[in-house]
Design an enzyme around this catalytic site. Structure first.
Site, PDB file in Angstrom:
ATOM      1  N   LEU A   1       0.892  -1.154   0.000  1.00 32.62           N
ATOM      2  CA  LEU A   1       0.000   0.000   0.000  1.00 32.62           C
ATOM      3  C   LEU A   1       0.931   1.204   0.000  1.00 32.62           C
ATOM      4  O   LEU A   1       1.772   1.342   0.891  1.00 32.62           O
ATOM      5  CB  LEU A   1      -0.901  -0.032   1.242  1.00 32.62           C
ATOM      6  CG  LEU A   1      -2.084   0.914   1.288  1.00 32.62           C
ATOM      7  CD1 LEU A   1      -3.003   0.737   0.076  1.00 32.62           C
ATOM      8  CD2 LEU A   1      -2.875   0.699   2.566  1.00 32.62           C
ATOM      9  N   ASP A   2       0.835   2.023  -1.022  1.00 32.66           N
ATOM     10  CA  ASP A   2       1.765   3.132  -1.178  1.00 32.66           C
ATOM     11  C   ASP A   2       1.853   3.999   0.075  1.00 32.66           C
ATOM     12  O   ASP A   2       0.904   4.084   0.851  1.00 32.66           O
ATOM     13  CB  ASP A   2       1.347   4.019  -2.354  1.00 32.66           C
ATOM     14  CG  ASP A   2       1.436   3.296  -3.680  1.00 32.66           C
ATOM     15  OD1 ASP A   2       2.316   2.442  -3.832  1.00 32.66           O
ATOM     16  OD2 ASP A   2       0.613   3.592  -4.556  1.00 32.66           O
ATOM     17  N   ARG A   3       2.982   4.634   0.231  1.00 38.07           N
ATOM     18  CA  ARG A   3       3.231   5.496   1.395  1.00 38.07           C
ATOM     19  C   ARG A   3       2.154   6.566   1.545  1.00 38.07           C
ATOM     20  O   ARG A   3       1.743   6.901   2.648  1.00 38.07           O
ATOM     21  CB  ARG A   3       4.618   6.124   1.232  1.00 38.07           C
ATOM     22  CG  ARG A   3       5.061   6.962   2.385  1.00 38.07           C
ATOM     23  CD  ARG A   3       6.508   7.368   2.186  1.00 38.07           C
ATOM     24  NE  ARG A   3       6.841   8.431   3.112  1.00 38.07           N
ATOM     25  CZ  ARG A   3       7.671   9.409   2.838  1.00 38.07           C
ATOM     26  NH1 ARG A   3       8.287   9.459   1.683  1.00 38.07           N
ATOM     27  NH2 ARG A   3       7.922  10.333   3.724  1.00 38.07           N
TER      28      ARG A   3
ATOM     29  N   SER B   1      -0.938   6.314   0.637  1.00 40.09           N
ATOM     30  CA  SER B   1      -2.266   5.707   0.742  1.00 40.09           C
ATOM     31  C   SER B   1      -2.458   5.195   2.158  1.00 40.09           C
ATOM     32  O   SER B   1      -1.502   4.950   2.879  1.00 40.09           O
ATOM     33  CB  SER B   1      -2.402   4.559  -0.256  1.00 40.09           C
ATOM     34  OG  SER B   1      -2.260   5.035  -1.575  1.00 40.09           O
TER      35      SER B   1
END
Length: 186
Positions: free
Chosen positions: A49-51, A53
């Site tokens: 999960l992207d930073r 997000s």
């Protein structure tokens, strides 16, 4: 090929990842990582999960489950609550539902619905707002896991993502899990 391990007591961790936290346990640049929130040995993120997000990140000590959740052929569905700039029209919504052509190819059709603003925790730092541009929320369910896919999809149809919260992975959700907290299942 490396054989996937199945521990005698599989552990599943459901973590509500805050904004600005990396989906890994180490970082050479001293940024916040999973180790700042989860003190359990031998669990690893099943996907990323992207930073920038937020929301549900599943971790496990079960290699087979981790593979199943992350392998594209398994098509594990994930639902995201997405705050976008502007109010997407029917043409944009239908394009997302049909699949959009990105640089890495056509996306699979997504399940897309307009939703009222969900009751969420305050984000730190807050989302930037423009005085004369409204925002709206979408629920987007996909079964692919391309890099920054949802953000690229909404930008492609003209409605950039301002905030992205993963609500569901498979049958698990963030319901009842405070931001920055986790629960364990066994």
């Amino acid at each position: 090929m490396k054989k996937q391990s199945t521990p005698s007591s599989p552990l599943i961790v459901l973590f509500n990842k805050p904004f600005n936290v990396l989906s890994q346990f180490t970082d050479g640049d001293n940024r916040q990582t999973l180790k700042d929130f989860i003190a359990l040995p031998n669990v690893y993120a099943a996907g990323r999960l992207d930073r920038d997000s937020e929301g549900l990140l599943v971790l496990t000590n079960d290699g087979k489950l981790q593979h199943k959740l992350t392998h594209p052929k398994a098509k594990t569905s994930k639902t995201y609550w997405v705050q976008v700039e502007g109010e997407p029209d029917e043409q944009a919504i239908n394009a997302l539902r049909s699949g959009v052509e990105l640089k890495d190819g056509l996306t699979a059709p997504a399940n897309v619905k307009r939703i009222p603003p969900p009751e969420l925790w305050e984000r730190n730092p807050p989302v930037r707002f423009r005085k004369h541009i409204t925002t709206s929320w979408l629920s987007i369910t996909i079964s692919e896991g391309r890099n920054r896919q949802v953000r690229r999809m909404t930008a492609h149809v003209g409605y950039p993502t301002l905030r992205l919260v993963r609500y569901r992975v498979g049958n698990w959700t963030i319901d009842g899990i405070e931001n920055g907290e986790y629960i364990t299942l066994s």
